[in-house]
Structures are given as structure tokens and as C-alpha cells.
Design a protein around this motif. Structure first.
Motif, PDB file in Angstrom:
ATOM      1  N   SER A  22      -4.019  -7.442   2.870  1.00  0.00           N
ATOM      2  CA  SER A  22      -4.541  -6.582   3.825  1.00  0.00           C
ATOM      3  C   SER A  22      -3.340  -5.497   4.061  1.00  0.00           C
ATOM      4  CB  SER A  22      -5.100  -7.150   4.677  1.00  0.00           C
ATOM      5  OG  SER A  22      -3.957  -7.477   5.695  1.00  0.00           O
ATOM      6  N   LEU A  23      -1.765  -6.351   4.909  1.00  0.00           N
ATOM      7  CA  LEU A  23      -0.939  -5.767   5.039  1.00  0.00           C
ATOM      8  C   LEU A  23       0.230  -4.487   3.662  1.00  0.00           C
ATOM      9  CD1 LEU A  23       0.749  -8.004   7.381  1.00  0.00           C
ATOM     10  CD2 LEU A  23      -0.309  -6.092   8.456  1.00  0.00           C
ATOM     11  N   LEU A  24      -0.246  -5.933   2.596  1.00  0.00           N
ATOM     12  CA  LEU A  24       0.774  -4.740   1.705  1.00  0.00           C
ATOM     13  C   LEU A  24      -0.135  -3.623   0.941  1.00  0.00           C
ATOM     14  CD1 LEU A  24       2.617  -7.557   2.524  1.00  0.00           C
ATOM     15  CD2 LEU A  24       3.242  -6.453  -0.032  1.00  0.00           C
ATOM     16  N   PHE A  25      -1.160  -4.039   1.013  1.00  0.00           N
ATOM     17  CA  PHE A  25      -2.045  -2.576   0.347  1.00  0.00           C
ATOM     18  C   PHE A  25      -1.992  -1.466   1.597  1.00  0.00           C
ATOM     19  CE2 PHE A  25      -5.719  -5.837  -1.636  1.00  0.00           C
ATOM     20  CZ  PHE A  25      -4.937  -5.581  -3.028  1.00  0.00           C
ATOM     21  N   PHE A  26      -2.327  -1.941   3.178  1.00  0.00           N
ATOM     22  CA  PHE A  26      -2.037  -0.441   3.591  1.00  0.00           C
ATOM     23  C   PHE A  26      -0.379   0.253   3.239  1.00  0.00           C
ATOM     24  CE2 PHE A  26      -0.412   0.697   7.453  1.00  0.00           C
ATOM     25  CZ  PHE A  26      -1.331   1.919   8.310  1.00  0.00           C
ATOM     26  N   GLN A  27       0.490  -0.818   3.109  1.00  0.00           N
ATOM     27  CA  GLN A  27       1.399  -0.255   2.903  1.00  0.00           C
ATOM     28  C   GLN A  27       1.367   0.334   1.533  1.00  0.00           C
ATOM     29  OE1 GLN A  27       4.454   0.014   5.269  1.00  0.00           O
ATOM     30  NE2 GLN A  27       3.624  -0.701   6.515  1.00  0.00           N
ATOM     31  N   CYS A  28       0.933   0.118   0.693  1.00  0.00           N
ATOM     32  CA  CYS A  28       0.752   1.114  -1.065  1.00  0.00           C
ATOM     33  C   CYS A  28       1.305   0.612  -2.037  1.00  0.00           C
ATOM     34  CB  CYS A  28       0.262   2.585  -0.577  1.00  0.00           C
ATOM     35  SG  CYS A  28      -0.359   3.543   0.221  1.00  0.00           S
ATOM     36  N   ALA A  29       1.520  -1.199  -1.615  1.00  0.00           N
ATOM     37  CA  ALA A  29       2.100  -1.697  -2.516  1.00  0.00           C
ATOM     38  C   ALA A  29       2.196  -1.456  -3.634  1.00  0.00           C
ATOM     39  CB  ALA A  29       2.893  -2.922  -2.336  1.00  0.00           C
ATOM     40  N   SER A  30       2.922  -1.648  -5.081  1.00  0.00           N
ATOM     41  CA  SER A  30       2.564  -2.022  -6.145  1.00  0.00           C
ATOM     42  C   SER A  30       2.473  -3.576  -6.488  1.00  0.00           C
ATOM     43  CB  SER A  30       3.561  -1.975  -7.272  1.00  0.00           C
ATOM     44  OG  SER A  30       4.738  -2.717  -7.007  1.00  0.00           O
ATOM     45  N   ASP A  31       1.731  -4.087  -7.585  1.00  0.00           N
ATOM     46  CA  ASP A  31       1.524  -4.998  -7.702  1.00  0.00           C
ATOM     47  C   ASP A  31       2.416  -6.371  -8.169  1.00  0.00           C
ATOM     48  OD1 ASP A  31      -1.027  -6.912  -8.013  1.00  0.00           O
ATOM     49  OD2 ASP A  31      -0.650  -7.199 -10.400  1.00  0.00           O
ATOM     50  N   ALA A  32       3.639  -5.293  -8.892  1.00  0.00           N
ATOM     51  CA  ALA A  32       5.358  -6.326  -8.689  1.00  0.00           C
ATOM     52  C   ALA A  32       5.461  -6.221  -7.621  1.00  0.00           C
ATOM     53  CB  ALA A  32       5.709  -5.284  -9.906  1.00  0.00           C
ATOM     54  N   ILE A  33       5.505  -5.331  -6.293  1.00  0.00           N
ATOM     55  CA  ILE A  33       5.778  -5.800  -5.233  1.00  0.00           C
ATOM     56  C   ILE A  33       5.474  -6.479  -4.200  1.00  0.00           C
ATOM     57  CG2 ILE A  33       6.487  -4.462  -2.662  1.00  0.00           C
ATOM     58  CD1 ILE A  33       7.581  -2.461  -3.824  1.00  0.00           C
ATOM     59  N   MET A  34       4.070  -6.713  -4.648  1.00  0.00           N
ATOM     60  CA  MET A  34       3.410  -8.036  -3.458  1.00  0.00           C
ATOM     61  C   MET A  34       4.166  -8.926  -4.496  1.00  0.00           C
ATOM     62  SD  MET A  34       0.086  -6.079  -3.412  1.00  0.00           S
ATOM     63  CE  MET A  34      -1.240  -7.547  -2.937  1.00  0.00           C
ATOM     64  N   CYS A  35       3.758  -8.799  -5.678  1.00  0.00           N
ATOM     65  CA  CYS A  35       4.512  -9.955  -6.356  1.00  0.00           C
ATOM     66  C   CYS A  35       5.490 -11.126  -6.147  1.00  0.00           C
ATOM     67  CB  CYS A  35       4.129 -10.274  -8.103  1.00  0.00           C
ATOM     68  SG  CYS A  35       3.002 -10.357  -8.906  1.00  0.00           S
ATOM     69  N   ARG A  36       6.675 -10.287  -5.344  1.00  0.00           N
ATOM     70  CA  ARG A  36       8.748 -10.039  -5.210  1.00  0.00           C
ATOM     71  C   ARG A  36       7.780 -11.067  -3.746  1.00  0.00           C
ATOM     72  NH1 ARG A  36       9.370  -5.785  -9.270  1.00  0.00           N
ATOM     73  NH2 ARG A  36       9.721  -6.437 -10.559  1.00  0.00           N
ATOM     74  N   ALA A  37       7.212 -10.143  -2.610  1.00  0.00           N
ATOM     75  CA  ALA A  37       7.334  -9.910  -1.479  1.00  0.00           C
ATOM     76  C   ALA A  37       6.208 -11.678  -1.310  1.00  0.00           C
ATOM     77  CB  ALA A  37       6.621  -8.511  -1.523  1.00  0.00           C
ATOM     78  N   PHE A  38       5.855 -11.839  -1.144  1.00  0.00           N
ATOM     79  CA  PHE A  38       4.549 -13.315  -1.059  1.00  0.00           C
ATOM     80  C   PHE A  38       5.507 -14.094  -1.451  1.00  0.00           C
ATOM     81  CE2 PHE A  38       1.636 -16.729  -2.303  1.00  0.00           C
ATOM     82  CZ  PHE A  38       1.306 -16.420  -0.817  1.00  0.00           C
ATOM     83  N   PRO A  39       6.373 -14.338  -1.824  1.00  0.00           N
ATOM     84  CA  PRO A  39       7.142 -16.166  -1.876  1.00  0.00           C
ATOM     85  C   PRO A  39       8.066 -16.067  -0.366  1.00  0.00           C
ATOM     86  CG  PRO A  39       7.867 -15.210  -3.658  1.00  0.00           C
ATOM     87  CD  PRO A  39       6.821 -13.888  -3.032  1.00  0.00           C
ATOM     88  N   SER A  40       8.127 -14.091   0.106  1.00  0.00           N
ATOM     89  CA  SER A  40       8.569 -14.942   1.913  1.00  0.00           C
ATOM     90  C   SER A  40       8.107 -15.291   2.599  1.00  0.00           C
ATOM     91  CB  SER A  40       9.239 -13.089   1.920  1.00  0.00           C
ATOM     92  OG  SER A  40       8.494 -12.521   1.530  1.00  0.00           O
ATOM     93  N   THR A  41       6.441 -14.833   2.866  1.00  0.00           N
ATOM     94  CA  THR A  41       5.403 -15.443   3.165  1.00  0.00           C
ATOM     95  C   THR A  41       5.574 -17.040   3.030  1.00  0.00           C
ATOM     96  OG1 THR A  41       3.299 -15.214   2.310  1.00  0.00           O
ATOM     97  CG2 THR A  41       4.805 -13.385   3.359  1.00  0.00           C
ATOM     98  N   LEU A  42       6.106 -17.796   2.431  1.00  0.00           N
ATOM     99  CA  LEU A  42       5.859 -19.473   2.502  1.00  0.00           C
ATOM    100  C   LEU A  42       7.272 -20.035   2.946  1.00  0.00           C
ATOM    101  CD1 LEU A  42       4.455 -18.900  -1.751  1.00  0.00           C
ATOM    102  CD2 LEU A  42       3.449 -18.675   1.004  1.00  0.00           C
TER     103      LEU A  42
END
Length: 134
Positions: A22-42
């Protein structure tokens, strides 16, 4: 961008994934950005799980999300149902106010709770027979 609390593998993975999406969709993040950003939340074992994945394991974020949920399924929080409310009973030394507070806290966790079912569960949990008859 708002910060997502890091996931350690001990809380509900579905809640973490939905918050992230929901946070990244709100930012209009692309699929690739979501894949790259996700590990930073782990963090901890969750980060270890991710780091062991072979490079280019997933073609999109949906696939990554499914793998994440499948791996951490044992930490998933099961949704409360009306049946859970039927199991809540007023304890012998518990005041009616304390019971109502505890009951309402649980009832808030049941999605689409029928008001009649809520009333019946509440009524069945009260020990005071005189109070039930009114």
C-alpha cells in the motif's frame, strides 16, 4: 516516503506485505522498484531467507510476495470469527465492565460481524442470570 517496520519473521507476514504494497502503490512504484525495495524491510531470519534466494528467482513482485507468504506462513495470524466470541466467558471474579471491555476488544477483530451474532455471543458469555434476562 513513510517507513515500513522491518519484518523479523515473528509477526503476520500478510500484514507486513500489505503495508509495504500500500505504501509503494501510493508512491506509484514500479514492479521492479518494489522488488528492489522489499528486502530493505526485512531483518534477521527474514533477511537471511531473502539473501538465500537465487538471483532473478522471481519475474515480478506478485511472485516474490507469494514466496514470502509461503515461507512465513507459520507466523500468519488467523482471522477471528464469531465462533471465537462464543468462547469468551465472564470469569467468576471479573466485573461486568472488565468483561465488556475484553469482549469488545475481541469483537473488533471479527470482520463483518453480524450484530445479532455479537449480541448472542455477548449474552452467552455473561454469568449474571438476572442481567441476561433483561
Amino acid at each position: 516516503m513513510p517507513i515500513v517496520e522491518q519484518y523479523t519473521g515473528t509477526t503476520d507476514p500478510e500484514d507486513h506485505l500489505e503495508t509495504f504494497k500500500s505504501l509503494l502503490f501510493f508512491q506509484c512504484a514500479s514492479d521492479a522498484i518494489m522488488c528492489r525495495a522489499f528486502p530493505s524491510t526485512l531483518k534477521g531470519v527474514a533477511r537471511q531467507w531473502f539473501s538465500r534466494l537465487p538471483p532473478r528467482s522471481f519475474s515480478n513482485f506478485t511472485a516474490l510476495g507469494r514466496a514470502f507468504l509461503a515461507h512465513f506462513v507459520s507466523s500468519r495470524v488467523h482471522k477471528k470469527t464469531a465462533a471465537n466470541l462464543l468462547a469468551i466467558k465472564q470469569q467468576p471474579e471479573e466485573s461486568i465492565r472488565s468483561f465488556l471491555t475484553r469482549f469488545n476488544k475481541e469483537a473488533l477483530q471479527v470482520q463483518n460481524l453480524d450484530p445479532i451474532m455479537k449480541f448472542q455471543a455477548l449474552r452467552s458469555g455473561i454469568r449474571d442470570i438476572e442481567l441476561k434476562s433483561h
